[in-house]
Write an enzyme that holds these catalytic residues in place. Structure first.
Site, PDB file in Angstrom:
ATOM      1  N   GLY A  29      30.121  43.138  28.705  1.00 22.66           N
ATOM      2  CA  GLY A  29      31.357  43.350  29.440  1.00 22.66           C
ATOM      3  C   GLY A  29      31.189  43.063  30.916  1.00 22.66           C
ATOM      4  O   GLY A  29      30.066  42.931  31.415  1.00 22.66           O
ATOM      5  N   PRO A  30      32.295  42.953  31.644  1.00 24.25           N
ATOM      6  CA  PRO A  30      32.219  42.698  33.087  1.00 24.25           C
ATOM      7  C   PRO A  30      31.540  43.849  33.821  1.00 24.25           C
ATOM      8  O   PRO A  30      31.396  44.951  33.272  1.00 24.25           O
ATOM      9  CB  PRO A  30      33.698  42.572  33.501  1.00 24.25           C
ATOM     10  N   PRO A  31      31.108  43.630  35.057  1.00 28.15           N
ATOM     11  CA  PRO A  31      30.494  44.721  35.826  1.00 28.15           C
ATOM     12  C   PRO A  31      31.477  45.864  36.051  1.00 28.15           C
ATOM     13  O   PRO A  31      32.670  45.655  36.283  1.00 28.15           O
ATOM     14  CB  PRO A  31      30.118  44.045  37.160  1.00 28.15           C
ATOM     15  N   GLY A  32      30.965  47.084  35.966  1.00 29.63           N
ATOM     16  CA  GLY A  32      31.762  48.260  36.284  1.00 29.63           C
ATOM     17  C   GLY A  32      32.595  48.808  35.153  1.00 29.63           C
ATOM     18  O   GLY A  32      33.397  49.714  35.374  1.00 29.63           O
ATOM     19  N   HIS A  40      56.515  33.870  57.693  1.00 24.69           N
ATOM     20  CA  HIS A  40      55.615  33.370  56.649  1.00 24.69           C
ATOM     21  C   HIS A  40      55.673  34.282  55.421  1.00 24.69           C
ATOM     22  O   HIS A  40      55.861  33.810  54.285  1.00 24.69           O
ATOM     23  CB  HIS A  40      54.186  33.294  57.208  1.00 24.69           C
ATOM     24  N   GLU A  41      55.514  35.595  55.631  1.00 21.72           N
ATOM     25  CA  GLU A  41      55.514  36.533  54.502  1.00 21.72           C
ATOM     26  C   GLU A  41      56.898  36.644  53.879  1.00 21.72           C
ATOM     27  O   GLU A  41      57.033  36.793  52.656  1.00 21.72           O
ATOM     28  CB  GLU A  41      55.024  37.907  54.963  1.00 21.72           C
TER      29      GLU A  41
END
Length: 648
Positions: A195-198, A417-418
């Site tokens: 599985g992925p880390p963590g 921009h946002e």
């Protein structure tokens, strides 16, 4: 300090004292005087030249009238006392010393032997120090886990129900093997946690140890590999020898990819030390001589690099996938970590779980800890929902940088921009709802727009991808429309980078280009050596590479055109949102909806808003900043939301 250490230090102290006394002894003895024969002594007594003497058995010492000291030995049958008294010599008598019983002399005579014994004890202690000494290279570094306090059980593991079920079967087999053996079942040799880390692989292994009630040896894959060839294999043998003495037992190897990589895959044919260690591990797990009662549990987040011989049944009989949890799993994990945290009544784990898609168990534990620390800094007795929301913003986007000085021109440009990102996100066919927009710098971004998915996503449709491309390019188009092409800034660098990456994946991996077709031209991420990468890339001809570049540019340009179309049509709403961001700095999704309807957001101004206490978002960040001038772009919680082939 144990008795062995005390004994060693005591012996060394006695040896040092003996050596000191031996070196200092002759200097501390008083001067014995000149040796005189018995005849001369008697002549001097009769001549009246002796004033006083000291008699110690057969030894007489004294001093002449001239001050000269002397010493002499008296024959056994001689009687000198009468003669001394007759010549008025003062007599002092002392008991003779028994030199044969002097402890110091015995110690000095045994000093060489004691020194050899001390050196031997020192080296024996080094050899028995668990493989850490000069003579313990081949000793296993596996530690026997005996947790009397703080024991972890399956009750402390949440969000990975399938993995718990697989390992629960191993625990039941260890507790009651006859339940399975009467039906012909055999105890599994090993289980590989992938599985992925963590995601909690090590935590699950500790829970197995806590539930099984059998000896549990734990070791890291890097503990086997040393600079000396053969040491790792020796440690594997020693580890299994220890396990045999404690069978039935469990051995847990964390990060097994450090020792279990495919053989012959390195430069020059591979690493001899690592491959010998792997060969010994393969033999011990399932070789000519079976090790009954020993279950091996290993964890890795790189199953693609493991040797095929290690993954076959009979060695690792089952591979247990430990993925990132879904919304139900995240809620359960949050409840586990919230056990020891005093919570306010408004805290809802389900709401927090909904706002954290893609989070691993470690991420959620960090989130709860950050919320508790934040409440402590605010001098609160309970952790409220506000702390959890602010903690999510901090964990996912970084802390606020309110001390950063921004000019009014830069703030205005960031706001437009946002606002461009947000308006495009609100008007494309398939996009996650806008949760928050802000122009307060966080991390390395000057501003950002956050979108909150309505549920966990395992894949994306073509329409969602093209909509995301338009959202990414919305900021760049907004700057161009408002300030002109000559005033466009580098703030869209991250937007362009992610849009190009997404468009290239659409063309080369997912078959969304009619001209290229459903052919995979993406780089093989499993190949890690430069020479193999060159061979892979050489399969793409120059003509095909040019087609790929044209198709990527076409997709990005289509997103740019769609963003320009939306912002031109919704220019009034876009400018209203930008002015709202300049006024309020941060707007939630509901406030954005109210603002676009012409109503100003209603906020409680009775309570002063501190930088850390203002309204939080609880959103999934959709930003990826490479430098301080970057602004928001579409992104998922752990990276770009790029679908995997087959919807995996």
């Amino acid at each position: 300090m144990n008795m062995r250490n005390i004994l060693v230090w005591a012996i060394l102290l006695v040896l040092l004292l003996a050596l000191f006394n031996m070196l200092q002894g002759p200097a501390q003895q008083p001067a014995a005087g000149q040796e005189m024969n018995y005849s001369d002594f008697m002549e001097r007594v009769e001549a009246g030249q002796v004033d006083a003497v000291t008699i110690e058995g057969q030894r007489i010492s004294g001093q002449l009238e001239s001050g000269q000291a002397f010493v002499t030995q008296v024959p056994p049958d001689a009687s000198v006392t009468e003669q001394l008294r007759a010549n008025d010599v003062q007599i002092t008598a002392r008991a003779p010393q028994e030199e044969g019983l002097n402890f110091l002399s015995i110690l000095l005579s045994w000093f060489p032997m004691l020194l050899l014994i001390g050196v031997w004890i020192f080296f024996m202690r080094q050899m028995q120090s668990g493989g850490r000494g000069a003579m313990g290279f081949g000793k296993s570094k596996a530690k026997l886990l005996t947790e009397k306090t703080g024991r972890v059980t399956f009750d402390d593991v949440a969000g990975v129900d399938e993995a718990k079920e697989e390992l629960q079967e191993i625990v039941e087999f260890l507790k009651d093997p006859s339940k399975f053996q009467r039906l012909g079942g055999k105890i599994p040799k090993g289980a590989l946690l992938v599985g992925p880390p963590g995601t909690g692989k090590t935590l699950i292994a500790r829970a197995v140890a806590g539930e099984a009630g059998v000896p549990f040896f734990t070791i890291s894959g890097s503990d086997f590999v040393e600079m000396f060839v053969g040491v790792g294999a020796s440690r594997v043998r020693d580890m299994f020898e220890q396990a045999k003495k404690n069978a039935p037992c469990i051995i847990f190897i964390d990060e097994i990819d450090a020792v279990g990589r495919s053989r012959g895959a390195g430069l020059g044919g591979g690493n001899d030390e690592r491959e010998q260690t792997l060969n010994q591990l393969l033999v011990e797990m399932d070789g000519f001589e079976a090790n009954e009662g020993i279950i091996l549990i290993a964890a890795t987040n790189r199953p693609d690099v493991l040797d095929p011989a290690l993954l076959r049944p009979g060695r690792f009989d089952r591979q247990v996938v430990v993925p990132n949890p879904d919304i139900t799993g995240r809620e359960k994990i949050l409840k586990v970590h919230m056990r020891d945290v005093p919570l306010a009544d408004d805290v809802n784990p389900k709401t927090i779980a909904r706002g954290t898609p893609g989070f691993s168990g470690a991420d959620l534990a960090n989130l709860v800890n950050e919320a508790a620390l934040m409440a402590a800094r605010r001098n609160k007795r309970l952790v409220s929902m506000a702390e959890f929301e602010d903690a999510k913003d901090k964990v996912m986007m970084g802390p606020e940088r309110r001390s950063m000085v921004m000019t009014e021109k830069e703030k205005t440009l960031t706001a437009y921009h946002e606002a461009g990102h947000a308006i495009v996100a609100l008007n494309v066919p398939s996009a996650d709802p806008v949760h928050k927009a802000t122009i307060i710098p966080r991390g390395r971004a000057l501003g950002m727009v956050m979108q909150l998915p309505e549920g966990d996503k395992m894949s994306m449709t073509h329409q969602e991808m093209t909509s995301r491309l338009a959202i990414m390019m919305g900021g760049r188009v907004a700057e161009e429309i408002k300030f002109g092409k000559e005033n466009v800034t580098s703030g869209a660098a991250s937007d362009i980078k992610q849009a190009t990456r997404l468009a290239r994946a659409m063309v080369t991996q997912w078959g969304f280009s009619e001209e290229i077709g459903p052919v995979d031209y993406g780089e093989d991420q499993g190949e890690v050596f430069l020479g193999q990468q060159i061979v892979q890339s050489s399969r793409v001809s120059t003509e095909t590479a040019a087609k790929i570049e044209r198709e990527v540019r076409k997709l990005v340009q289509a997103g740019l055109d769609r963003a320009r179309e939306v912002l031109t049509e919704k220019q009034a709403e876009w400018e209203a949102l930008a002015e709202g961001l300049l006024e309020y700095e941060t707007l939630s999704g509901e406030e954005i909806a109210e603002l676009l309807k012409g109503r100003k957001p209603v906020r409680d101004t009775s309570v002063p808003v501190k930088p850390d206490d203002r309204e939080g978002g609880g959103a999934v960040p959709v930003v990826d900043e490479d430098e301080d001038s970057a602004r928001g772009t579409a992104k998922g919680p752990q990276g770009p939301l790029e679908p995997k082939p087959g919807g995996a």
